[in-house]
Structures are given as structure tokens and as C-alpha cells.
Design a protein around this motif. Structure first.
Motif, PDB file in Angstrom:
ATOM      1  N   ILE A   4       8.520   1.687   5.954  1.00 46.03           N
ATOM      2  CA  ILE A   4       9.667   1.314   5.124  1.00 46.03           C
ATOM      3  C   ILE A   4      10.858   2.090   5.643  1.00 46.03           C
ATOM      4  N   GLY A   5      11.883   1.368   6.101  1.00 42.84           N
ATOM      5  CA  GLY A   5      13.081   2.024   6.611  1.00 42.84           C
ATOM      6  C   GLY A   5      12.801   2.953   7.770  1.00 42.84           C
ATOM      7  N   GLY A   6      11.840   2.588   8.642  1.00 42.52           N
ATOM      8  CA  GLY A   6      11.538   3.416   9.804  1.00 42.52           C
ATOM      9  C   GLY A   6      10.610   4.575   9.526  1.00 42.52           C
ATOM     10  N   GLU A   7      10.245   4.780   8.244  1.00 38.10           N
ATOM     11  CA  GLU A   7       9.307   5.860   7.906  1.00 38.10           C
ATOM     12  C   GLU A   7       7.912   5.287   7.783  1.00 38.10           C
ATOM     13  N   LEU A   8       6.960   5.938   8.451  1.00 36.91           N
ATOM     14  CA  LEU A   8       5.573   5.478   8.400  1.00 36.91           C
ATOM     15  C   LEU A   8       4.986   5.778   7.026  1.00 36.91           C
ATOM     16  N   ILE A   9       4.521   4.747   6.315  1.00 39.80           N
ATOM     17  CA  ILE A   9       3.859   5.002   5.029  1.00 39.80           C
ATOM     18  C   ILE A   9       2.415   4.507   5.021  1.00 39.80           C
ATOM     19  N   SER A  10       1.958   3.901   6.124  1.00 40.94           N
ATOM     20  CA  SER A  10       0.553   3.470   6.274  1.00 40.94           C
ATOM     21  C   SER A  10       0.115   2.529   5.163  1.00 40.94           C
ATOM     22  N   GLY A  11       0.990   1.594   4.781  1.00 38.66           N
ATOM     23  CA  GLY A  11       0.594   0.582   3.803  1.00 38.66           C
ATOM     24  C   GLY A  11       0.279   1.169   2.451  1.00 38.66           C
ATOM     25  N   SER A  12      -0.907   0.812   1.935  1.00 40.46           N
ATOM     26  CA  SER A  12      -1.225   1.203   0.564  1.00 40.46           C
ATOM     27  C   SER A  12      -1.631   2.670   0.454  1.00 40.46           C
ATOM     28  N   LEU A  13      -1.937   3.336   1.575  1.00 35.64           N
ATOM     29  CA  LEU A  13      -2.398   4.734   1.507  1.00 35.64           C
ATOM     30  C   LEU A  13      -1.401   5.608   0.776  1.00 35.64           C
TER      31      LEU A  13
END
Lengths: 134, 253
Positions: B205-214
């Protein structure tokens, strides 16, 4: 016989002794609190056995985390990382054992308030008399 | 006392001796290779076809590859805490205990600073759970240390009058558990499998890795574990007389 094999056997036997001692504590100790302490030692030993299954006896053994997102780092991890699956299972196991221990501790405290003792025999006698009386 | 010591020495000697025998027979050899399933998770957690887009293989297993296990395990944890709290049941409203003043001004100010530090560290552990070792459980357990420190320094009555009541904490815990369930259920509405990760949630999201639902699972688990443990600590530090009165009312003296 190399040092590696001896260290490995020593850890295994220590864990085995730990298991026996904690089972002794659960069965023979009369205090419910000491039974609970022995139970936590047993669950921690079991978790350690799991971690040991996933461990690799090499230098250096690193955690399975990519510190930088490159394929070279992935190759390094394949050579040196420990198995992540037992760690994930133990994480689950620790949380469940913690919750169950908290539940048992609540029960022991409440039994102490009602009976005035944490001795297993006294507590059981008190509650069984209550059942007979009704 | 010396007899007990002798027994311990004998046990230790037996353990070392059996380890020597075991190593001579070379029955147990230390593992040096990775097992195939472990290799699969390391290869696929960030790169590969079955990726979870998480550099942390353990979190990827906990919330993605074996996500359903962990959701049921959270349910076990939730039920255990609810069971514990129902053993310690109190009639609402809780009778007001003695007003306690707490410790000196120095310790109170110091504790405020330390509690703030604990909360920020626990948030960092939980929110970076998909990048570094850590995650919802670990962050939540760390978060619960802050109220554990505040209770003896400020006294439990101050905490309750400041709005941290066990009822609210149990509500917060249930809400967080519901959010975990919703995060698992949402992909089903789009026709995907339960606990689907990257086929439904975005990896960045916005270039930040959030690994989906994790990331979402970690946040909600953080709140659930933190509030659950805080409720347990509150119940354990309520005045003993309150419970005695409650038991006398039910059982009789």
C-alpha cells in the motif's frame, strides 16, 4: 565420536531427564501450584524438542528471515537458515499453553479461596463432601 | 536436604553417562540439512510462485500457509481467557474498594515514561511482524506488560476510574477477534477460498510492503492478546476482600 554428536546427545538426554522430572512433579507433588509449575516445565521441554527438530547444527545458523530482498540472500538462507515450520508450530503451542496455564491458575486461586488450601487431597475432599452433602 | 542434593547429583550423572553412551552408539546425529518442507517455505515466503510476499518465513506460515490453524488457535486462547474470567466472576457493578494513592511522584513519572516506551516498542513488534521476527502474539504480550507495571505504581482503583475496566477490555478483545474472523471471511464473498491472502489483499500500500492479510491479522491479534492479558491482570489484582464477599454470598460461610 565427535563433539557435535556428544553435544547433541547431551541436549537430548537433558530434555528426557527434564520430561521425567516434570512428570514426577505433576504426579507426586501434592501442592496444586507445584503441579502447575511442573506442567509449565513439561510444556516448555516439549516446545524445546520441537525447536531442536528444526535446528541445524552448522555455523552460522541464522533465523529464517530475509534481511534484504535479493536472490543472493535467499541462497544464503538456503545454506544457513533453520527450519521455520517447527518455530511456527511452537509459537502456536506457546500461546495455547499460556492460555491453559492462566485458566488453571485461575482455578487454583479460586479453589484456595473456597477451601483455604492448595493441597490436592484437601481440595478434592472439600469438594467431594460438598457434592455428597447436597 | 543433603539427601535431596545427592539424588540430584545422581540424576545429573546418569544423564551425562547416558548421553556418552548415546553418542558412542551414534544413534542420534545432529541435523545439518534443511528438511524439504522447510526449504519450500524459505524459498516461497517472498520469492517463488506460492508467495506470501513476507520476508519473514515464520509469520508467513503462521498467518498464510497454515492460517486456519492459527485462527482456531486464537479461538482456543480466547475461550481459555473467557473461561478464566468466568471463574472469577463478579456481580456488576463492582463494589468500590479502598481508594489507594499509589507510589511517590518520582516513581509515577518514571513509570509513565517507561509505559509509553513499552507501548511503542510493542506496536513496533506487532506492526513489523511481517518483516522482522515478531508479530501479533509477541507484540500483544509486550503491550500487556505496561498495565502490569501501572497497576502496582498507580493502584488498580486509579486504573479502573481512568476507564480501563475489565468489561471494556473484554469488549475490545471480542471486537478484535471478530475483526480476525472478518479478515479471514472477506475473500469468500468474492468467491475465493477462506483465509486467501494475496489473491484478495494487496501486497503493498503506497509503496510499503504489508504482505496482504498478514499485516491486518497481526494488528488485530495484537489488540486481542494485549486487551485479553490486561483483563486477566486486572482480575488478578482486584482486592481479595471483593472476591471473598462474592464467594460468601454464593456459598455461605
Amino acid at each position: 565420536m565427535s563433539e557435535d554428536v556428544f553435544t547433541w546427545s547431551l541436549i537430548l538426554m537433558m530434555l528426557f531427564t527434564n520430561t521425567l522430572l516434570s512428570i514426577y512433579g505433576i504426579v507426586y507433588r501434592r501442592s496444586l501450584t507445584k503441579k502447575l509449575i511442573a506442567l509449565t516445565i513439561l510444556s516448555d521441554t516439549a516446545n524445546l524438542v520441537f525447536i531442536l527438530i528444526g535446528f541445524r547444527f552448522i555455523q552460522p545458523a541464522v533465523p529464517p528471515v530475509l534481511t534484504e530482498l535479493s536472490l543472493e540472500n535467499l541462497e544464503y538462507l538456503k545454506q544457513h537458515a533453520v527450519d521455520p515450520l517447527p518455530q511456527a508450530l511452537v509459537l502456536t503451542g506457546i500461546v495455547i499453553s499460556m492460555a491453559v496455564n492462566a485458566l488453571i491458575a485461575f482455578g487454583i486461586i479460586q479453589a484456595y479461596r473456597i477451601t483455604g488450601s492448595t493441597d490436592a487431597k484437601v481440595v478434592v475432599k472439600h469438594f467431594s463432601e460438598g457434592v455428597k452433602g447436597e | 536436604m543433603s539427601k535431596r542434593f545427592a539424588v540430584l547429583v545422581i540424576i545429573l550423572a546418569l544423564t551425562v553417562a547416558s548421553a556418552l553412551v548415546l553418542s558412542y552408539t551414534e544413534f542420534a546425529k545432529p541435523a545439518k540439512e534443511l528438511k524439504p518442507i522447510g526449504l519450500f517455505y524459505i524459498e516461497n515466503s517472498y520469492f517463488g510462485n506460492l508467495t506470501a510476499k513476507s520476508p519473514e518465513a515464520v509469520t508467513a506460515i503462521v498467518w498464510d500457509y497454515r492460517g486456519l490453524d492459527t485462527i482456531y488457535e486464537s479461538a482456543v486462547f480466547f475461550l481459555a481467557i473467557v473461561g478464566g474470567l468466568s471463574i472469577f466472576r463478579l456481580e456488576p457493578p463492582q463494589p468500590a474498594g479502598k481508594e489507594a494513592k499509589g507510589l511517590t511522584r518520582i516513581s509515577r513519572t518514571g513509570t509513565k515514561i517507561i509505559a509509553l516506551l513499552i507501548i511503542s516498542v510493542s506496536a513496533s513488534i506487532a506492526l513489523h511482524g511481517h518483516l522482522t521476527p515478531g508479530g501479533g502474539f509477541q507484540g500483544g504480550s509486550t503491550l500487556a506488560v505496561a498495565p502490569l507495571l501501572l497497576i502496582p505504581v498507580f493502584s488498580v482503583t486509579r486504573l479502573v476510574s481512568a476507564g480501563i475496566t475489565s468489561k471494556r477490555l473484554v469488549i475490545a478483545r471480542s471486537a478484535a477477534m471478530t475483526c480476525i474472523g472478518l479478515t479471514a471471511l472477506l475473500p469468500v464473498l468474492k468467491g475465493l477460498e477462506l483465509t486467501s491472502n494475496l489473491s484478495f489483499y494487496p501486497a503493498e500500500i503506497g509503496g510499503e510492503l504489508i504482505s496482504g492479510s498478514l499485516f491486518f491479522y497481526n494488528i488485530f491479534e495484537y489488540l486481542a492478546v494485549g486487551s485479553g492479558f490486561t483483563a486477566v491482570f486486572l482480575y488478578l489484582s482486584t482486592f481479595e476482600e471483593t472476591y471473598r464477599r462474592e464467594i460468601e454470598k454464593e456459598v455461605g460461610t
